[in-house]
Design an enzyme around this catalytic site. Structure first.
Site, mmCIF file in Angstrom:
data_model
loop_
_atom_site.group_PDB
_atom_site.id
_atom_site.type_symbol
_atom_site.label_atom_id
_atom_site.label_comp_id
_atom_site.label_asym_id
_atom_site.label_seq_id
_atom_site.Cartn_x
_atom_site.Cartn_y
_atom_site.Cartn_z
ATOM 1 N N PRO A 127 12.477 7.720 -3.777
ATOM 2 C CA PRO A 127 13.296 7.592 -4.979
ATOM 3 C C PRO A 127 12.523 7.722 -6.291
ATOM 4 O O PRO A 127 11.396 7.237 -6.407
ATOM 5 C CB PRO A 127 13.906 6.188 -4.869
ATOM 6 C CG PRO A 127 13.119 5.484 -3.835
ATOM 7 C CD PRO A 127 12.576 6.531 -2.916
ATOM 8 N N ASN A 128 13.182 8.387 -7.220
ATOM 9 C CA ASN A 128 12.722 8.568 -8.606
ATOM 10 C C ASN A 128 11.585 9.578 -8.759
ATOM 11 O O ASN A 128 11.210 9.914 -9.876
ATOM 12 C CB ASN A 128 12.333 7.218 -9.245
ATOM 13 C CG ASN A 128 13.495 6.253 -9.240
ATOM 14 O OD1 ASN A 128 14.564 6.587 -9.737
ATOM 15 N ND2 ASN A 128 13.315 5.081 -8.658
ATOM 16 N N ARG A 150 9.563 10.399 -16.040
ATOM 17 C CA ARG A 150 9.439 9.004 -15.648
ATOM 18 C C ARG A 150 8.032 8.467 -15.935
ATOM 19 O O ARG A 150 7.058 8.976 -15.353
ATOM 20 C CB ARG A 150 9.699 8.989 -14.143
ATOM 21 C CG ARG A 150 9.416 7.713 -13.487
ATOM 22 C CD ARG A 150 9.439 7.875 -11.990
ATOM 23 N NE ARG A 150 9.367 6.546 -11.442
ATOM 24 C CZ ARG A 150 8.903 6.257 -10.265
ATOM 25 N NH1 ARG A 150 8.484 7.215 -9.461
ATOM 26 N NH2 ARG A 150 8.873 5.020 -9.864
ATOM 27 N N TYR A 164 2.570 8.289 -14.085
ATOM 28 C CA TYR A 164 2.752 9.338 -13.081
ATOM 29 C C TYR A 164 2.418 10.745 -13.587
ATOM 30 O O TYR A 164 2.500 11.700 -12.812
ATOM 31 C CB TYR A 164 4.191 9.295 -12.540
ATOM 32 C CG TYR A 164 4.526 7.964 -11.908
ATOM 33 C CD1 TYR A 164 3.889 7.551 -10.741
ATOM 34 C CD2 TYR A 164 5.457 7.091 -12.487
ATOM 35 C CE1 TYR A 164 4.165 6.321 -10.168
ATOM 36 C CE2 TYR A 164 5.747 5.865 -11.913
ATOM 37 C CZ TYR A 164 5.098 5.481 -10.758
ATOM 38 O OH TYR A 164 5.377 4.258 -10.186
ATOM 39 N N ASN A 171 5.389 9.930 0.524
ATOM 40 C CA ASN A 171 5.299 9.007 -0.600
ATOM 41 C C ASN A 171 6.660 8.298 -0.644
ATOM 42 O O ASN A 171 7.625 8.847 -1.193
ATOM 43 C CB ASN A 171 5.016 9.735 -1.916
ATOM 44 C CG ASN A 171 4.886 8.761 -3.076
ATOM 45 O OD1 ASN A 171 5.245 7.583 -2.954
ATOM 46 N ND2 ASN A 171 4.390 9.239 -4.203
ATOM 47 N N ALA A 231 9.334 3.466 -4.206
ATOM 48 C CA ALA A 231 9.629 2.024 -4.198
ATOM 49 C C ALA A 231 9.892 1.488 -2.784
ATOM 50 O O ALA A 231 9.649 0.309 -2.509
ATOM 51 C CB ALA A 231 10.812 1.730 -5.101
ATOM 52 N N GLU A 259 0.158 8.447 4.159
ATOM 53 C CA GLU A 259 0.910 7.864 3.039
ATOM 54 C C GLU A 259 0.205 8.248 1.734
ATOM 55 O O GLU A 259 -1.017 8.127 1.650
ATOM 56 C CB GLU A 259 0.892 6.337 3.216
ATOM 57 C CG GLU A 259 1.494 5.550 2.089
ATOM 58 C CD GLU A 259 1.305 4.036 2.309
ATOM 59 O OE1 GLU A 259 0.566 3.630 3.244
ATOM 60 O OE2 GLU A 259 1.880 3.266 1.525
ATOM 61 N N HIS A 279 0.320 7.938 -2.624
ATOM 62 C CA HIS A 279 0.855 7.412 -3.877
ATOM 63 C C HIS A 279 0.138 8.087 -5.026
ATOM 64 O O HIS A 279 -1.091 8.186 -5.002
ATOM 65 C CB HIS A 279 0.671 5.888 -3.968
ATOM 66 C CG HIS A 279 1.377 5.183 -2.858
ATOM 67 N ND1 HIS A 279 2.734 4.998 -2.865
ATOM 68 C CD2 HIS A 279 0.914 4.691 -1.686
ATOM 69 C CE1 HIS A 279 3.075 4.400 -1.741
ATOM 70 N NE2 HIS A 279 1.994 4.213 -1.002
ATOM 71 N N ARG A 292 -1.982 -2.268 -9.478
ATOM 72 C CA ARG A 292 -0.759 -2.478 -10.259
ATOM 73 C C ARG A 292 -0.163 -3.862 -9.963
ATOM 74 O O ARG A 292 -0.875 -4.760 -9.542
ATOM 75 C CB ARG A 292 0.211 -1.324 -9.980
ATOM 76 C CG ARG A 292 -0.373 0.040 -10.453
ATOM 77 C CD ARG A 292 0.612 1.168 -10.287
ATOM 78 N NE ARG A 292 1.804 0.965 -11.100
ATOM 79 C CZ ARG A 292 2.929 1.660 -10.951
ATOM 80 N NH1 ARG A 292 2.997 2.610 -10.023
ATOM 81 N NH2 ARG A 292 3.968 1.411 -11.716
#
Ligand code: DQA
Length: 145
Positions: free
Chosen positions: A9-10, A17, A22, A73, A76, A97, A99, A106
């Site tokens: 998502p996003n 964003r 990012y 990825n 969230a 995975e 990111h 973070r």
């Protein structure tokens, strides 16, 4: 070798964003960079993005018998989704995975990843380059018996 690249998502809003986190490049530019990296490595990729957890689970399930590996990825859903973890475990494909940001640096709630409980490798904080590193890793990875 066929690799399924999943973005959660996003991530379709990359560039718009939170560019300070990012980056300013769009999702289309991410796709271009993944496709160029794949062509250079001689691997076939399908890229899939969804804002919906169930759609991501469906896509992982459909990878069984159709792909050799997954790059994901989960965005969230990384931090919340037992369903995505279970789907990856059910299908059993080698998974990396990725990111874009360094989740270890973070907020506390981003520091736990369900997907890391299954993924063979996690690459974080390398920007778009993390996806290419994931493809490189899967390409050179020895096939396990
Ligand atoms: C992300 C990090 C997640 O915590 C966040 O929810 C995202 C993107 C990353 O690529 O850095 O949407 O997975």
């Amino acid at each position: 070798m066929k690799i399924l690249v999943i973005n959660g998502p996003n991530l379709n809003l990359l560039g718009v964003r939170e560019p300070g986190i990012y980056g300013k490049q769009s999702y289309e530019e991410l796709l271009r960079s993944i496709r160029e990296g794949a062509a250079r490595l001689g691997v076939e990729v399908k890229c899939f993005q969804s804002n919906h957890e169930g759609a991501i689970v469906d896509e992982i399930q459909a990878a069984l018998g159709a792909f050799d590996a997954i790059v994901i990825n989960p965005a969230a859903y990384t931090h919340t989704s037992v369903a995505i973890l279970d789907a990856l475990k059910a299908v059993g494909l080698p998974t990396v995975e990725v990111h874009i940001s360094d989740i270890s640096q973070r907020e506390t709630f981003r520091q736990f990843s369900y997907v890391s409980l299954y993924a063979e490798k996690t690459i974080a904080g390398q920007g778009f380059g993390g996806y290419i590193q994931a493809l490189e890793y899967l390409k050179q990875r020895p096939v396990q018996q």
